[in-house]
Design an enzyme around this catalytic site. Structure first.
Site, PDB file in Angstrom:
ATOM      1  N   HIS A 191       0.764  -1.249  -0.004  1.00  0.00           N
ATOM      2  CA  HIS A 191      -0.033   0.000  -0.058  1.00  0.00           C
ATOM      3  C   HIS A 191       0.901   1.206   0.017  1.00  0.00           C
ATOM      4  O   HIS A 191       0.477   2.344  -0.365  1.00  0.00           O
ATOM      5  CB  HIS A 191      -0.931  -0.127   1.152  1.00  0.00           C
ATOM      6  CG  HIS A 191      -1.969  -0.979   0.855  1.00  0.00           C
ATOM      7  ND1 HIS A 191      -1.931  -2.107   1.735  1.00  0.00           N
ATOM      8  CD2 HIS A 191      -3.090  -1.294   0.267  1.00  0.00           C
ATOM      9  CE1 HIS A 191      -3.022  -3.074   1.439  1.00  0.00           C
ATOM     10  NE2 HIS A 191      -3.725  -2.456   0.447  1.00  0.00           N
ATOM     11  N   GLU A 436     -12.432 -10.992 -17.377  1.00  0.00           N
ATOM     12  CA  GLU A 436     -11.168 -11.030 -16.647  1.00  0.00           C
ATOM     13  C   GLU A 436     -10.743 -12.385 -16.236  1.00  0.00           C
ATOM     14  O   GLU A 436      -9.957 -12.702 -15.387  1.00  0.00           O
ATOM     15  CB  GLU A 436     -11.370  -9.986 -15.263  1.00  0.00           C
ATOM     16  CG  GLU A 436     -12.647 -10.083 -14.799  1.00  0.00           C
ATOM     17  CD  GLU A 436     -13.028  -8.877 -13.826  1.00  0.00           C
ATOM     18  OE1 GLU A 436     -12.072  -8.128 -13.474  1.00  0.00           O
ATOM     19  OE2 GLU A 436     -14.077  -8.834 -13.111  1.00  0.00           O
ATOM     20  N   ASP A 460      -7.350  -8.623 -13.446  1.00  0.00           N
ATOM     21  CA  ASP A 460      -7.702 -10.052 -12.976  1.00  0.00           C
ATOM     22  C   ASP A 460      -7.343 -11.136 -14.219  1.00  0.00           C
ATOM     23  O   ASP A 460      -6.989 -12.227 -13.809  1.00  0.00           O
ATOM     24  CB  ASP A 460      -8.995  -9.973 -12.568  1.00  0.00           C
ATOM     25  CG  ASP A 460      -9.440  -9.709 -11.256  1.00  0.00           C
ATOM     26  OD1 ASP A 460      -8.652 -10.219 -10.243  1.00  0.00           O
ATOM     27  OD2 ASP A 460     -10.371  -8.954 -11.047  1.00  0.00           O
ATOM     28  N   CYS A 507      -9.847  -1.699 -18.559  1.00  0.00           N
ATOM     29  CA  CYS A 507      -9.786  -0.899 -17.465  1.00  0.00           C
ATOM     30  C   CYS A 507      -9.101  -1.103 -16.103  1.00  0.00           C
ATOM     31  O   CYS A 507      -8.938  -0.720 -15.237  1.00  0.00           O
ATOM     32  CB  CYS A 507     -11.240  -0.813 -16.759  1.00  0.00           C
ATOM     33  SG  CYS A 507     -11.839  -2.395 -16.413  1.00  0.00           S
TER      34      CYS A 507
HETATM   35  C1  PEP Z   1      -9.335  -5.379 -13.400  1.00  0.00           C
HETATM   36  O1  PEP Z   1      -9.483  -6.720 -12.836  1.00  0.00           O
HETATM   37  O2  PEP Z   1      -8.572  -5.338 -14.277  1.00  0.00           O
HETATM   38  C2  PEP Z   1     -10.184  -4.477 -12.746  1.00  0.00           C
HETATM   39  C3  PEP Z   1     -10.202  -3.424 -13.266  1.00  0.00           C
HETATM   40  O3  PEP Z   1     -10.950  -4.856 -11.670  1.00  0.00           O
HETATM   41  P1  PEP Z   1     -10.504  -4.736 -10.146  1.00  0.00           P
HETATM   42  O4  PEP Z   1      -8.913  -4.150 -10.233  1.00  0.00           O
HETATM   43  O5  PEP Z   1     -11.310  -3.881  -9.443  1.00  0.00           O
HETATM   44  O6  PEP Z   1     -10.517  -6.215  -9.774  1.00  0.00           O
HETATM   45 MG    MG Z   2     -11.059  -7.371 -11.430  1.00  0.00          MG
END
Ligand code: PEP
Ligand code: MG
Length: 584
Positions: A191, A436, A460, A507
């Site tokens: 973190h 994902e 993911d 994303c």
């Molecule tokens: C991802 O898995 O790329 C994603 C955007 O979702 P999170 O990071 O919230 O799991």
């Molecule tokens: Mg994700």
């Protein structure tokens, strides 16, 4: 020259400020008399109250509030410091063992931390770090003002050097006084690393022999791009560093100027740049950086910080306040992605051996129709108030067609339910899923026919394709977004979207990393969603790229065998087109 792992880019030149933590095992043990017991109890109560107030204050800082992950740590710290069992145990031991409060806090902290470390679940193991952090904070509050290392603040801008550092340490400083950070321990995904990156502070972790090689008050150069530290730099090295700063400042001004210009490639392709947010406060940065909309609203944050489930009305108000601030720009609301490493105290999460493969995201939502129903009803209701098509609903971690069907049926039933209640329903609610999991990437052709849009969650997708836990530092070297297997899956999803005329966006963290922009555009992506602070930099790169020029070169990367080969080739392409230097 010292070498470490670069975790946050940039170069820092400045004096070293050695941050020495209390070593819990080095605390002096003093036997106390019976008539001193109450005094020690009182000292503990004051120290713990102070710790509570400090954490509360820190958690209100904008740099903390703007990151979901960081905000969660402070939330966890507050829960720990308020934990009645911890307090009871300290008081009991002071009375039974007749030792000074420092010795007791130190022993309780170490026992609790060892207990959590010994549990098989990595999430509980990670709690051990939070406990040590809290223990050190309480100890520091037992000291008189000037003796406490946490209370000593530098009076000029410095490079913080420590054995290890926590997000709370960084936040406890006036962050404008921190030029850079270097630690002997620590990990890329900690973190503290996330906070350093989001604050734009150059940082290194795992610098061998750091503490014995640098001296408090002496000048060093810290290179957060290549991972080097130069102690006692020569005049020539210092001058070189100054040239870098000038270039860096010039780039900063350029990026500011670029904000109003269009995100369009040299050959005229419009690339949408969207923002990822976790809470309403993030919208300020979305607007400043002129995002085209919100491509990922991680709605689970509300369920992580509350003591009771939000009501439909509360969710409507919350979502509406985001929509209102975005004018007529689009907002993609992702339904709750709880489970995995995001445990809500509102849900009874079972202790799972493999939480990332377990009761998470849409699986959890379908199992808790009461919770899912409330959220979806709120989303449908705000969609009908918003401009047509402005609000889209996105489902996390769909792993197969049956699950997708079930989810659509659930949504369909809710729409009927609301119609019966005479609620005005928008003509169409745009419905999308996150890709994902490799199974859904491989079935993207079928999935694309049943949804309005696809969003690739690369964080993911990398984790599940390569079987590498994204939170486990032991295997972080195997977490390779450039593995050709990952690239093939991304390419397959993009092609499926193109075939069925469905938008595909990405994303995950890749979307905001300049080193990957040429790759993502070459693979055919036209929508990138990222932390909004990355938008100007990515826009600047997009404007230097001609997709027709790079497409063939990028498709060759798909045929390579290893991530190392792809990385080298991508590095060469970035260099050839003068786009981005190698990132961390
Ligand atoms: C991802 O898995 O790329 C994603 C955007 O979702 P999170 O990071 O919230 O799991
Ligand atoms: Mg994700």
């Amino acid at each position: 020259m010292l070498k470490g792992s670069a975790i946050s880019p940039g170069i820092a030149l400045g004096r070293v400020f050695c941050l020495k933590h209390f070593r819990l095992e080095n605390v002096a043990v003093r036997t106390i008399l019976e008539n001193e017991v109450e005094n020690e109890v009182q000292r503990f109560q004051q120290a713990i109250q102070l710790a509570h107030d400090e954490i509360n204050q820190l958690s209100q800082l904008p740099q903390i509030k703007s990151s979901l992950e960081i905000a969660n740590i402070f939330h966890a710290h507050l829960t720990l410091v308020d934990d009645p069992d911890l307090k009871k145990e300290v008081l009991k031991r002071i009375r039974e063992r007749r030792q000074n409060v420092e010795a007791i806090v130190s022993s309780v902290t170490r026992d609790y931390s060892e207990f959590f470390k010994s549990l098989p679940d990595p999430q509980f193991q990670a709690k051990a770090i939070d406990i040590m952090d809290i223990g050190r904070r309480i100890l520091s509050n037992c000291q008189d003002e000037n003796a406490s290392p946490l209370k000593i603040k530098p009076d000029e801008k410095v490079i913080l050097v420590a054995e290890d550092i926590t997000a709370a340490d960084i936040a406890g400083f006036d962050t404008s006084m921190i030029l850079g950070i270097a630690t002997e321990e620590g990990t890329t995904s900690s973190h503290a690393a996330i906070l350093a990156r989001s604050l734009g502070i150059p940082a290194l972790v795992q610098v061998k022999n750091l503490l014995q090689s640098v001296v408090h008050g002496k000048t060093i150069i810290l290179d957060g791009n290549s991972g080097f530290i130069i102690s006692n730099p020569t005049t020539a090295q210092i001058n070189e560093c100054k040239v870098y700063f000038e270039a860096f400042l010039a780039e900063k001004i350029d990026l500011k100027n670029i904000a109003p210009s269009l995100s369009i490639t040299k050959d005229g392709v419009r690339i949408k740049l969207l923002a990822n947010i976790g809470q309403i406060q993030d919208v300020d940065s979305v607007l400043t950086n002129q995002a085209d909309g919100i491509g990922l609203y991680r709605t689970e944050f509300t369920y992580l910080i509350r003591k009771r489930f939000p009501t439909e009305k509360e969710l409507i108000n919350l979502y509406w306040s985001v929509i209102e601030r975005m004018g007529d720009k689009e907002i993609v609301l992702r339904t709750i992605d709880l489970g995995g490493d995001k445990l809500s105290q509102l849900l009874k999460h079972p202790l799972e051996k493999n939480p990332e493969l377990g009761w998470r995201a849409i699986r959890l939502s379908l199992d808790r129709p009461d919770v899912f129903r409330t959220q979806l009803r709120a989303i449908i209701k705000v969609s009908s108030k918003a401009k047509p098509g402005q609000v889209k609903v996105l489902i996390p971690m769909i792993s197969g067609i049956s699950e997708l069907r079930k989810t659509k049926e659930f949504l369909g039933k809710l729409i009927e339910e609301l119609k019966n209640e005479k609620v005005e329903i928008p003509e169409q609610i745009k419905f999308g899923v996150m890709i994902e999991v490799p199974s859904s990437a491989l079935l993207a052709d079928k999935i694309a026919q049943q949804v309005d849009f696809l969003s690739i969650g690369s964080n993911d997708l990398v984790q599940y394709t390569l079987a590498v836990d994204r939170t486990n530092s032991k295997v972080s070297h195997l977490y390779q977004p450039l593995n050709p297997a990952v690239l093939k899956l991304i390419s397959l999803v993009v092609q499926s979207g193109e075939k069925h005329l469905k938008t595909v966006s990405i994303c995950g963290e890749l979307a905001g990393d300049p080193f990957f922009t040429i790759l993502l555009l070459g693979l055919g992506l036209k929508e990138l969603s990222m932390n909004s602070i990355c938008i100007p930099k990515i826009k600047n790169i997009i404007r230097k790229i001609s997709i027709s020029e790079i497409k063939d070169e990028i498709s060759k990367l798909l045929e390579m065998s290893t991530s190392e080969e792809v990385e080298e080739a991508l590095w060469q392409l970035n260099k050839k087109y003068q786009i981005a230097s190698k990132n961390v």
